[in-house]
Design an enzyme around this catalytic site. Sequence first.
Site, PDB file in Angstrom:
ATOM      1  N   LYS A   1       4.841 -15.354   2.907  1.00 23.86           N
ATOM      2  CA  LYS A   1       5.949 -15.149   3.716  1.00 23.86           C
ATOM      3  C   LYS A   1       5.736 -14.129   4.866  1.00 23.86           C
ATOM      4  O   LYS A   1       5.400 -12.775   4.910  1.00 23.86           O
ATOM      5  CB  LYS A   1       7.192 -14.308   2.837  1.00 23.86           C
ATOM      6  CG  LYS A   1       8.538 -14.369   3.155  1.00 23.86           C
ATOM      7  CD  LYS A   1       9.316 -14.124   4.466  1.00 23.86           C
ATOM      8  CE  LYS A   1       9.209 -12.459   4.533  1.00 23.86           C
ATOM      9  NZ  LYS A   1       9.595 -12.218   5.950  1.00 23.86           N
TER      10      LYS A   1
ATOM     11  N   CYS B   1      -2.205  -0.418  12.030  1.00 22.45           N
ATOM     12  CA  CYS B   1      -1.712   0.517  10.965  1.00 22.45           C
ATOM     13  C   CYS B   1      -3.006   1.460  11.073  1.00 22.45           C
ATOM     14  O   CYS B   1      -2.788   2.676  10.806  1.00 22.45           O
ATOM     15  CB  CYS B   1      -1.881  -0.136   9.889  1.00 22.45           C
ATOM     16  SG  CYS B   1      -3.521  -1.247   9.362  1.00 22.45           S
TER      17      CYS B   1
ATOM     18  N   GLU C   1       4.902   7.521  11.465  1.00 17.38           N
ATOM     19  CA  GLU C   1       4.389   6.363  12.217  1.00 17.38           C
ATOM     20  C   GLU C   1       5.372   6.036  13.504  1.00 17.38           C
ATOM     21  O   GLU C   1       6.420   5.674  13.130  1.00 17.38           O
ATOM     22  CB  GLU C   1       4.287   5.467  11.323  1.00 17.38           C
ATOM     23  CG  GLU C   1       2.774   4.536  11.323  1.00 17.38           C
ATOM     24  CD  GLU C   1       2.783   3.255  10.482  1.00 17.38           C
ATOM     25  OE1 GLU C   1       3.717   2.785  10.088  1.00 17.38           O
ATOM     26  OE2 GLU C   1       1.907   2.707  10.605  1.00 17.38           O
TER      27      GLU C   1
ATOM     28  N   GLU D   1      -0.279  -2.544   1.107  1.00 16.99           N
ATOM     29  CA  GLU D   1      -1.091  -1.994   2.386  1.00 16.99           C
ATOM     30  C   GLU D   1      -0.038  -1.591   3.267  1.00 16.99           C
ATOM     31  O   GLU D   1       0.832  -2.335   3.798  1.00 16.99           O
ATOM     32  CB  GLU D   1      -1.886  -3.036   3.047  1.00 16.99           C
ATOM     33  CG  GLU D   1      -3.096  -3.594   2.084  1.00 16.99           C
ATOM     34  CD  GLU D   1      -4.332  -2.634   2.073  1.00 16.99           C
ATOM     35  OE1 GLU D   1      -4.203  -1.784   2.777  1.00 16.99           O
ATOM     36  OE2 GLU D   1      -5.149  -3.178   1.246  1.00 16.99           O
TER      37      GLU D   1
HETATM   38  P1  NAP Z   1       7.939  -4.291   7.517  1.00 20.06           P
HETATM   39  O1  NAP Z   1       9.173  -4.249   8.393  1.00 20.06           O
HETATM   40  O2  NAP Z   1       7.758  -3.388   6.416  1.00 20.06           O
HETATM   41  O3  NAP Z   1       7.783  -5.748   7.158  1.00 20.06           O
HETATM   42  C1  NAP Z   1       6.621  -6.460   6.472  1.00 20.06           C
HETATM   43  C2  NAP Z   1       7.051  -7.576   5.867  1.00 20.06           C
HETATM   44  O4  NAP Z   1       7.903  -7.388   4.857  1.00 20.06           O
HETATM   45  C3  NAP Z   1       7.678  -8.728   6.773  1.00 20.06           C
HETATM   46  O5  NAP Z   1       7.187  -9.899   6.422  1.00 20.06           O
HETATM   47  C4  NAP Z   1       9.316  -8.356   6.311  1.00 20.06           C
HETATM   48  O6  NAP Z   1      10.075  -9.529   6.696  1.00 20.06           O
HETATM   49  C5  NAP Z   1       9.229  -8.330   4.780  1.00 20.06           C
HETATM   50  N1  NAP Z   1      10.268  -7.379   4.284  1.00 20.06           N
HETATM   51  C6  NAP Z   1      10.965  -6.593   4.918  1.00 20.06           C
HETATM   52  N2  NAP Z   1      12.142  -6.340   3.895  1.00 20.06           N
HETATM   53  C7  NAP Z   1      11.513  -6.713   2.774  1.00 20.06           C
HETATM   54  C8  NAP Z   1      12.235  -6.921   1.388  1.00 20.06           C
HETATM   55  N3  NAP Z   1      13.320  -5.988   1.052  1.00 20.06           N
HETATM   56  N4  NAP Z   1      11.473  -7.554   0.237  1.00 20.06           N
HETATM   57  C9  NAP Z   1      10.611  -8.546   0.860  1.00 20.06           C
HETATM   58  N5  NAP Z   1      10.005  -8.441   1.926  1.00 20.06           N
HETATM   59  C10 NAP Z   1      10.716  -7.785   3.141  1.00 20.06           C
HETATM   60  O7  NAP Z   1       6.535  -4.254   8.517  1.00 20.06           O
HETATM   61  P2  NAP Z   1       6.265  -4.689   9.788  1.00 20.06           P
HETATM   62  O8  NAP Z   1       7.169  -3.831  10.777  1.00 20.06           O
HETATM   63  O9  NAP Z   1       6.175  -6.126   9.829  1.00 20.06           O
HETATM   64  O10 NAP Z   1       4.582  -4.066  10.035  1.00 20.06           O
HETATM   65  C11 NAP Z   1       4.352  -2.980  10.578  1.00 20.06           C
HETATM   66  C12 NAP Z   1       3.951  -1.913   9.521  1.00 20.06           C
HETATM   67  O11 NAP Z   1       2.919  -2.561   8.654  1.00 20.06           O
HETATM   68  C13 NAP Z   1       3.485  -0.507   9.927  1.00 20.06           C
HETATM   69  O12 NAP Z   1       4.003   0.353   9.001  1.00 20.06           O
HETATM   70  C14 NAP Z   1       2.007  -0.636   9.912  1.00 20.06           C
HETATM   71  O13 NAP Z   1       1.177   0.506   9.491  1.00 20.06           O
HETATM   72  C15 NAP Z   1       1.812  -1.686   8.479  1.00 20.06           C
HETATM   73  N6  NAP Z   1       0.471  -2.348   8.369  1.00 20.06           N
HETATM   74  C16 NAP Z   1      -0.423  -1.997   7.423  1.00 20.06           C
HETATM   75  C17 NAP Z   1      -1.569  -2.559   7.395  1.00 20.06           C
HETATM   76  C18 NAP Z   1      -2.576  -2.041   6.299  1.00 20.06           C
HETATM   77  O14 NAP Z   1      -3.645  -2.742   6.160  1.00 20.06           O
HETATM   78  N7  NAP Z   1      -2.373  -0.878   5.883  1.00 20.06           N
HETATM   79  C19 NAP Z   1      -1.855  -3.455   8.279  1.00 20.06           C
HETATM   80  C20 NAP Z   1      -0.820  -3.989   9.081  1.00 20.06           C
HETATM   81  C21 NAP Z   1       0.449  -3.354   9.271  1.00 20.06           C
HETATM   82  P3  NAP Z   1      10.601  -9.543   7.984  1.00 20.06           P
HETATM   83  O15 NAP Z   1       9.911  -8.958   9.126  1.00 20.06           O
HETATM   84  O16 NAP Z   1      10.715 -11.198   8.278  1.00 20.06           O
HETATM   85  O17 NAP Z   1      12.195  -9.169   8.022  1.00 20.06           O
END
Ligand code: NAP
Length: 497
Positions: free
Chosen positions: A174, A283, A384, A249
């Site tokens: 997903k 990240c 962040e 992550e």
């Molecule tokens: P996000 O808003 O947390 O979303 C990540 C994924 O989770 C998306 O596919 C989102 O779907 C899905 N999601 C949201 N709510 C959910 C729920 N209740 N149940 C299941 N899935 C759900 O993060 P983002 O804004 O896409 O990404 C940015 C974040 O990722 C930053 O905090 C960054 O630091 C972190 N990140 C971490 C790493 C690492 O290696 N540690 C690497 C890359 C990014 P939708 O977007 O389709 O709604």
Amino acid sequence: MDRSLFIDGFWRAASDGSTREIRSPHDGSLVVVVSEATATDSSAAIDAARRSFDSGEFASWSWRRRSDLVARIADLLERDAVEIARKESGDTGKRLVEAEYDLADVISVFRYYAKLGVAVDDRIVQTGDDRIRSRITHEPVGVCALIGPWNYPLLQASWKVAPALMAGCSFILKPSELTPSTAIHLMHIIQEAGAPTGVANLILGAGTIAGAPLTQDSRVDLVSFTGGLMTGRRIMAAAAETVKKVALELGGKNPNIIFADADIDAAIDNAVTAVFLHSGQVCSAGTRLLVERSIHDRVVSEIVRRAKAIRMGGPDDLLAETGPLISRAHLEKVERYVDSAIAEGATLLTGGKRSGEKSHSAGWYFEPTVLDGCNTRMSCVQDESFGPVLTIEVFDTEEEAISLGNDTIYGLAGAVWSADTEKTERVARALRHGTIWINDFGPYRAQAEWGGFKSSGIRRELGPSGLDEYLEIKHIWTNTSPAHSGWFSDEEQGEDS
Ligand code: NAP
């Protein structure tokens, strides 16, 4: 009708016919229309993955055969590299050249796991008893929900998909609702490479609607999630209900520490890249600059000069050095973040606003921003932004640098710059972050584990540990000479005895 959900070997439309338009973060133009899954579609994908896993077919493939499949996927990714990079830059708005770098990394991840998996052997346990054969063996963990973010869509997916396939799992991928295109392409490739029906499934759509069921359903054995801290907390709580395995992550507030005895020019150049690459949507971005007081003015004035000179532009702008933010909502979040930093006492040295350039007016461009006079009580140092925003703190001693670097709930990555190798080693060991760079910032390899201490995550991706996520450990004990245990008497006992 659009059919971009891949479930049980078929491309399908959403059960209610819903679709979503993906628009370019660069200029708002239409990139693609994709199916928008419902909870019913997610359930169908889980069902397909469960049936395929329970059939035992894929898990019974030899490691060698699965390795050939994963290597073939790498070959096909290489074949389609130009097309895939274009799709990735279309969805994310990142420069084409960056998407090409990302794709090279994706291919190296598939190649790495194709080789590593072949080496997973049973471990013999010495029992001291010749009649007993005892061994530790590995089984695929089962059905996996693989949920990813929008900043490196295919790369983050590859860290999950490659080891999951290598281990013999079935999965539902997903991706973020904002960046589906390369996940669709990957599914076509996995199908072409010859994965059995139902092993690989794709659900597109909103996390709260299409993603959440994957984290709650008892038919899913593991959730591997990359994304924000708040979502990670929600997913962990949801997964607890059915005691799923969880790998997270999450975000980072990554300290980049420059001592006065460092190669200052190299440190400054890397500090600029560390925070402004991909407009800070990384990240492990070096968003916190910790600089020794005696070199503060020199370092900061040069970083500000460099930040002002950064050229922003869209995927095809060959002169651009970085691109737009992913969406209007994200840009507004970064704006609020800078506003509250200033309200808390930070000094804005440059940026802090949307780009005023005419060619950026239809996109989500935010100027590279530098905030001085920051401290760990400020939300801009603790939270962040996931945007092009650098906060600057000063320190006087090594102990203070370490203490500041660890004064965060996150623990993903950090860097230390100094010519004193004993000092860099001490600081690297003392920092509570999952990756530490010494006199460098940013590189990683598929062979080396990636992940966070503290609230930056649970478990590790990449390296051998990244494959371990998808394996259950099983102990098999064989008695070659069965005998009575002798514990309980086998003689019948009379009522009065
Ligand atoms: P996000 O808003 O947390 O979303 C990540 C994924 O989770 C998306 O596919 C989102 O779907 C899905 N999601 C949201 N709510 C959910 C729920 N209740 N149940 C299941 N899935 C759900 O993060 P983002 O804004 O896409 O990404 C940015 C974040 O990722 C930053 O905090 C960054 O630091 C972190 N990140 C971490 C790493 C690492 O290696 N540690 C690497 C890359 C990014 P939708 O977007 O389709 O709604």
